[in-house]
Scaffold this motif. Structure first.
Motif, PDB file in Angstrom:
ATOM      1  N   GLY A  47     -65.460 -46.696  70.328  1.00  0.00           N
ATOM      2  CA  GLY A  47     -64.097 -47.200  70.354  1.00  0.00           C
ATOM      3  C   GLY A  47     -63.708 -47.775  71.698  1.00  0.00           C
ATOM      4  N   LEU A  48     -64.086 -47.077  72.785  1.00  0.00           N
ATOM      5  CA  LEU A  48     -63.751 -47.553  74.118  1.00  0.00           C
ATOM      6  C   LEU A  48     -64.390 -48.903  74.392  1.00  0.00           C
ATOM      7  CD1 LEU A  48     -62.250 -46.649  76.720  1.00  0.00           C
ATOM      8  CD2 LEU A  48     -64.437 -45.761  77.541  1.00  0.00           C
ATOM      9  N   PHE A  49     -65.656 -49.049  73.971  1.00  0.00           N
ATOM     10  CA  PHE A  49     -66.361 -50.308  74.217  1.00  0.00           C
ATOM     11  C   PHE A  49     -65.758 -51.452  73.406  1.00  0.00           C
ATOM     12  CE2 PHE A  49     -69.724 -53.253  72.729  1.00  0.00           C
ATOM     13  CZ  PHE A  49     -69.994 -53.882  73.931  1.00  0.00           C
ATOM     14  N   TYR A  50     -65.608 -51.263  72.096  1.00  0.00           N
ATOM     15  CA  TYR A  50     -65.181 -52.374  71.248  1.00  0.00           C
ATOM     16  C   TYR A  50     -63.717 -52.742  71.447  1.00  0.00           C
ATOM     17  CZ  TYR A  50     -69.590 -52.822  68.820  1.00  0.00           C
ATOM     18  OH  TYR A  50     -70.912 -53.065  68.536  1.00  0.00           O
ATOM     19  N   THR A  51     -62.878 -51.779  71.801  1.00  0.00           N
ATOM     20  CA  THR A  51     -61.475 -52.133  72.043  1.00  0.00           C
ATOM     21  C   THR A  51     -61.321 -52.998  73.297  1.00  0.00           C
ATOM     22  OG1 THR A  51     -61.183 -49.994  73.157  1.00  0.00           O
ATOM     23  CG2 THR A  51     -60.428 -50.175  70.872  1.00  0.00           C
ATOM     24  N   HIS A  52     -62.301 -52.966  74.180  1.00  0.00           N
ATOM     25  CA  HIS A  52     -62.260 -53.823  75.374  1.00  0.00           C
ATOM     26  C   HIS A  52     -63.114 -55.082  75.193  1.00  0.00           C
ATOM     27  CE1 HIS A  52     -60.737 -50.056  77.066  1.00  0.00           C
ATOM     28  NE2 HIS A  52     -60.208 -50.784  78.020  1.00  0.00           N
ATOM     29  N   PHE A  53     -64.320 -54.916  74.648  1.00  0.00           N
ATOM     30  CA  PHE A  53     -65.242 -56.036  74.496  1.00  0.00           C
ATOM     31  C   PHE A  53     -64.703 -57.097  73.542  1.00  0.00           C
ATOM     32  CE2 PHE A  53     -68.916 -57.885  72.176  1.00  0.00           C
ATOM     33  CZ  PHE A  53     -69.467 -58.604  73.218  1.00  0.00           C
ATOM     34  N   LEU A  54     -64.212 -56.668  72.377  1.00  0.00           N
ATOM     35  CA  LEU A  54     -63.720 -57.627  71.381  1.00  0.00           C
ATOM     36  C   LEU A  54     -62.416 -58.282  71.805  1.00  0.00           C
ATOM     37  CD1 LEU A  54     -64.451 -55.752  68.019  1.00  0.00           C
ATOM     38  CD2 LEU A  54     -65.772 -57.587  69.082  1.00  0.00           C
ATOM     39  N   ALA A  55     -61.743 -57.706  72.792  1.00  0.00           N
ATOM     40  CA  ALA A  55     -60.465 -58.278  73.235  1.00  0.00           C
ATOM     41  C   ALA A  55     -60.652 -59.408  74.249  1.00  0.00           C
ATOM     42  CB  ALA A  55     -59.595 -57.189  73.852  1.00  0.00           C
ATOM     43  N   LEU A  56     -61.833 -59.532  74.831  1.00  0.00           N
ATOM     44  CA  LEU A  56     -62.036 -60.527  75.892  1.00  0.00           C
ATOM     45  C   LEU A  56     -61.714 -61.962  75.448  1.00  0.00           C
ATOM     46  CD1 LEU A  56     -65.266 -59.153  77.634  1.00  0.00           C
ATOM     47  CD2 LEU A  56     -62.894 -58.996  78.406  1.00  0.00           C
ATOM     48  N   PRO A  57     -62.082 -62.397  74.220  1.00  0.00           N
ATOM     49  CA  PRO A  57     -61.727 -63.775  73.819  1.00  0.00           C
ATOM     50  C   PRO A  57     -60.222 -64.043  73.811  1.00  0.00           C
ATOM     51  CG  PRO A  57     -63.433 -62.908  72.370  1.00  0.00           C
ATOM     52  CD  PRO A  57     -62.953 -61.757  73.209  1.00  0.00           C
ATOM     53  N   PHE A  58     -59.397 -62.992  73.667  1.00  0.00           N
ATOM     54  CA  PHE A  58     -57.947 -63.192  73.661  1.00  0.00           C
ATOM     55  C   PHE A  58     -57.448 -63.793  74.980  1.00  0.00           C
ATOM     56  CE2 PHE A  58     -58.263 -60.121  70.231  1.00  0.00           C
ATOM     57  CZ  PHE A  58     -57.287 -60.537  69.342  1.00  0.00           C
ATOM     58  N   PHE A  59     -58.189 -63.565  76.054  1.00  0.00           N
ATOM     59  CA  PHE A  59     -57.742 -64.045  77.357  1.00  0.00           C
ATOM     60  C   PHE A  59     -57.829 -65.568  77.484  1.00  0.00           C
ATOM     61  CE2 PHE A  59     -58.582 -59.591  78.266  1.00  0.00           C
ATOM     62  CZ  PHE A  59     -57.494 -59.263  79.038  1.00  0.00           C
ATOM     63  N   LEU A  60     -58.493 -66.219  76.519  1.00  0.00           N
ATOM     64  CA  LEU A  60     -58.512 -67.679  76.532  1.00  0.00           C
ATOM     65  C   LEU A  60     -57.102 -68.245  76.377  1.00  0.00           C
ATOM     66  CD1 LEU A  60     -61.671 -68.415  74.332  1.00  0.00           C
ATOM     67  CD2 LEU A  60     -61.439 -68.713  76.817  1.00  0.00           C
ATOM     68  N   PHE A  61     -56.216 -67.464  75.748  1.00  0.00           N
ATOM     69  CA  PHE A  61     -54.822 -67.901  75.612  1.00  0.00           C
ATOM     70  C   PHE A  61     -54.129 -67.969  76.977  1.00  0.00           C
ATOM     71  CE2 PHE A  61     -55.527 -65.929  71.365  1.00  0.00           C
ATOM     72  CZ  PHE A  61     -55.275 -67.053  70.594  1.00  0.00           C
ATOM     73  N   PHE A  62     -54.655 -67.236  77.956  1.00  0.00           N
ATOM     74  CA  PHE A  62     -54.036 -67.172  79.283  1.00  0.00           C
ATOM     75  C   PHE A  62     -54.912 -67.844  80.338  1.00  0.00           C
ATOM     76  CE2 PHE A  62     -52.909 -63.097  77.075  1.00  0.00           C
ATOM     77  CZ  PHE A  62     -51.635 -63.484  76.702  1.00  0.00           C
ATOM     78  N   TYR A  63     -55.713 -68.797  79.904  1.00  0.00           N
ATOM     79  CA  TYR A  63     -56.678 -69.444  80.801  1.00  0.00           C
ATOM     80  C   TYR A  63     -56.007 -70.017  82.048  1.00  0.00           C
ATOM     81  CZ  TYR A  63     -60.097 -72.904  82.403  1.00  0.00           C
ATOM     82  OH  TYR A  63     -60.952 -73.653  83.170  1.00  0.00           O
ATOM     83  N   ASN A  64     -54.955 -70.794  81.863  1.00  0.00           N
ATOM     84  CA  ASN A  64     -54.274 -71.409  83.006  1.00  0.00           C
ATOM     85  C   ASN A  64     -53.618 -70.364  83.906  1.00  0.00           C
ATOM     86  OD1 ASN A  64     -54.933 -74.062  82.286  1.00  0.00           O
ATOM     87  ND2 ASN A  64     -53.186 -74.219  80.908  1.00  0.00           N
ATOM     88  N   ASP A  65     -53.032 -69.339  83.298  1.00  0.00           N
ATOM     89  CA  ASP A  65     -52.411 -68.273  84.078  1.00  0.00           C
ATOM     90  C   ASP A  65     -53.450 -67.533  84.910  1.00  0.00           C
ATOM     91  OD1 ASP A  65     -49.990 -68.927  83.047  1.00  0.00           O
ATOM     92  OD2 ASP A  65     -49.907 -67.288  81.592  1.00  0.00           O
ATOM     93  N   LEU A  66     -54.629 -67.314  84.325  1.00  0.00           N
ATOM     94  CA  LEU A  66     -55.693 -66.623  85.064  1.00  0.00           C
ATOM     95  C   LEU A  66     -56.142 -67.445  86.272  1.00  0.00           C
ATOM     96  CD1 LEU A  66     -57.877 -65.253  82.102  1.00  0.00           C
ATOM     97  CD2 LEU A  66     -56.425 -63.930  83.646  1.00  0.00           C
ATOM     98  N   LEU A  67     -56.259 -68.765  86.090  1.00  0.00           N
ATOM     99  CA  LEU A  67     -56.648 -69.628  87.205  1.00  0.00           C
ATOM    100  C   LEU A  67     -55.585 -69.619  88.299  1.00  0.00           C
ATOM    101  CD1 LEU A  67     -58.222 -72.758  85.448  1.00  0.00           C
ATOM    102  CD2 LEU A  67     -59.403 -70.857  86.561  1.00  0.00           C
ATOM    103  N   ASP A  68     -54.317 -69.695  87.903  1.00  0.00           N
ATOM    104  CA  ASP A  68     -53.229 -69.668  88.879  1.00  0.00           C
ATOM    105  C   ASP A  68     -53.205 -68.341  89.630  1.00  0.00           C
ATOM    106  OD1 ASP A  68     -52.463 -72.195  88.124  1.00  0.00           O
ATOM    107  OD2 ASP A  68     -50.882 -71.522  86.765  1.00  0.00           O
ATOM    108  N   SER A  69     -53.417 -67.249  88.893  1.00  0.00           N
ATOM    109  CA  SER A  69     -53.417 -65.925  89.515  1.00  0.00           C
ATOM    110  C   SER A  69     -54.577 -65.788  90.492  1.00  0.00           C
ATOM    111  CB  SER A  69     -53.514 -64.834  88.444  1.00  0.00           C
ATOM    112  OG  SER A  69     -52.420 -64.882  87.577  1.00  0.00           O
ATOM    113  N   ALA A  70     -55.759 -66.270  90.084  1.00  0.00           N
ATOM    114  CA  ALA A  70     -56.931 -66.196  90.957  1.00  0.00           C
ATOM    115  C   ALA A  70     -56.703 -66.981  92.237  1.00  0.00           C
ATOM    116  CB  ALA A  70     -58.167 -66.715  90.221  1.00  0.00           C
ATOM    117  N   ALA A  71     -56.068 -68.144  92.116  1.00  0.00           N
ATOM    118  CA  ALA A  71     -55.778 -68.950  93.303  1.00  0.00           C
ATOM    119  C   ALA A  71     -54.804 -68.223  94.226  1.00  0.00           C
ATOM    120  CB  ALA A  71     -55.212 -70.302  92.884  1.00  0.00           C
ATOM    121  N   MET A  72     -53.786 -67.577  93.645  1.00  0.00           N
ATOM    122  CA  MET A  72     -52.817 -66.842  94.442  1.00  0.00           C
ATOM    123  C   MET A  72     -53.469 -65.643  95.120  1.00  0.00           C
ATOM    124  SD  MET A  72     -49.211 -65.083  93.292  1.00  0.00           S
ATOM    125  CE  MET A  72     -50.034 -63.620  92.683  1.00  0.00           C
ATOM    126  N   TYR A  73     -54.331 -64.936  94.402  1.00  0.00           N
ATOM    127  CA  TYR A  73     -55.023 -63.792  94.983  1.00  0.00           C
ATOM    128  C   TYR A  73     -55.926 -64.233  96.133  1.00  0.00           C
ATOM    129  CZ  TYR A  73     -53.661 -60.202  91.607  1.00  0.00           C
ATOM    130  OH  TYR A  73     -52.960 -59.286  90.880  1.00  0.00           O
TER     131      TYR A  73
END
Length: 252
Positions: A177-203
């Motif tokens: 459960g611990l593995f699949y609840t995290h592993f299968l969720a990774l594709p969801f972050f494609l919805f936040f692609y631009n936000d992730l890039l902006d955050s990485a630049a700020m960091y």
């Protein structure tokens, strides 16, 4: 970590880092190696993937909302305390959906915890700005953050009940459960692609700070960890926000 300025989209990067770390750490328990020549593959799941997909969707939404709430004038102590209020939501939903009955001692205990959460929330609700317009904006942000936490708490309670039913039927497959609840969720972050890039630049643009200073911020163990660092690492500098993100991920 009070010096870190949380902007709404930075929570997505924090969540992404947490999910990658937990998925990589759990991968070793879910991979099987063929006896002969061949590539490693994932073990067959005990719980159907369709069930994990539902739990993953709820889990991802809850994690994203909890981190998103930090961008709305929700302090970290209040964030932690408020999430303790999930006991009340779990008890109510358990009684309504699963027809559970709870002893009076549990009801009283959860009631006291809930009162403490409400008290802490009201205590943090008073605006700190002297300007009326700033105070109004601050209060609006705070109420938005609380609303986000309430939704996350209700969804989390529902997810907990679904996990309880799942584990009763298929056994306590907690590593799976611990593995699949995290592993299968990774594709969801494609919805936040631009936000992730902006955050990485700020960091990456955050001020450089020595590693020793970063580890000193770790509660209890900070001094011990700093003393074990090789001398050359005491002056090695890293972007402060990336360092704090790594510390956050390692504590998952």
């Amino acid at each position: 970590m009070s010096s870190v300025i949380y902007i709404h989209y930075t929570g997505h990067l924090v969540t992404f880092g947490q999910f990658i770390f937990v998925a990589l750490e759990g991968l070793r328990y879910q991979v099987e190696w063929p006896s002969g020549a061949g590539l490693p593959r994932l073990k067959p799941t005990v719980v159907p993937l369709s069930r994990w997909a539902i739990i993953v969707t709820l889990f991802f939404i809850v994690s994203t909302l909890n981190n998103l709430a930090l961008g709305y004038r929700i302090s970290m102590p209040l964030h932690i305390i408020f999430r303790s209020g999930g006991l009340f939501a779990n008890m109510v939903m358990g009684a309504l959906i699963l027809r559970k009955r709870y002893p009076l001692s549990q009801v009283v205990g959860v009631g006291l915890v809930t009162l403490g959460v409400i008290w802490s929330t009201l205590d943090n609700a008073s605006p700190t700005s002297s300007s009326s317009s700033d105070a109004s904006s601050s209060t609006s942000d705070f109420l938005t953050g609380i609303a986000i936490l309430v939704v996350a708490m209700i969804l989390s309670a529902g997810m907990g009940l679904l996990q309880e039913v799942t584990y009763k039927k298929y056994g306590k497959q907690w590593r799976e459960g611990l593995f699949y609840t995290h592993f299968l969720a990774l594709p969801f972050f494609l919805f936040f692609y631009n936000d992730l890039l902006d955050s990485a630049a700020m960091y990456s643009a955050s001020p450089l700070t020595p590693l020793s200073t970063v580890f000193e911020r770790v509660p209890v163990l900070g001094s011990a960890v700093t003393s074990m660092l090789p001398s050359f690492l005491h002056t090695f500098e890293v972007p402060k926000l990336w360092a704090f993100l790594v510390l956050n991920v390692l504590t998952q």
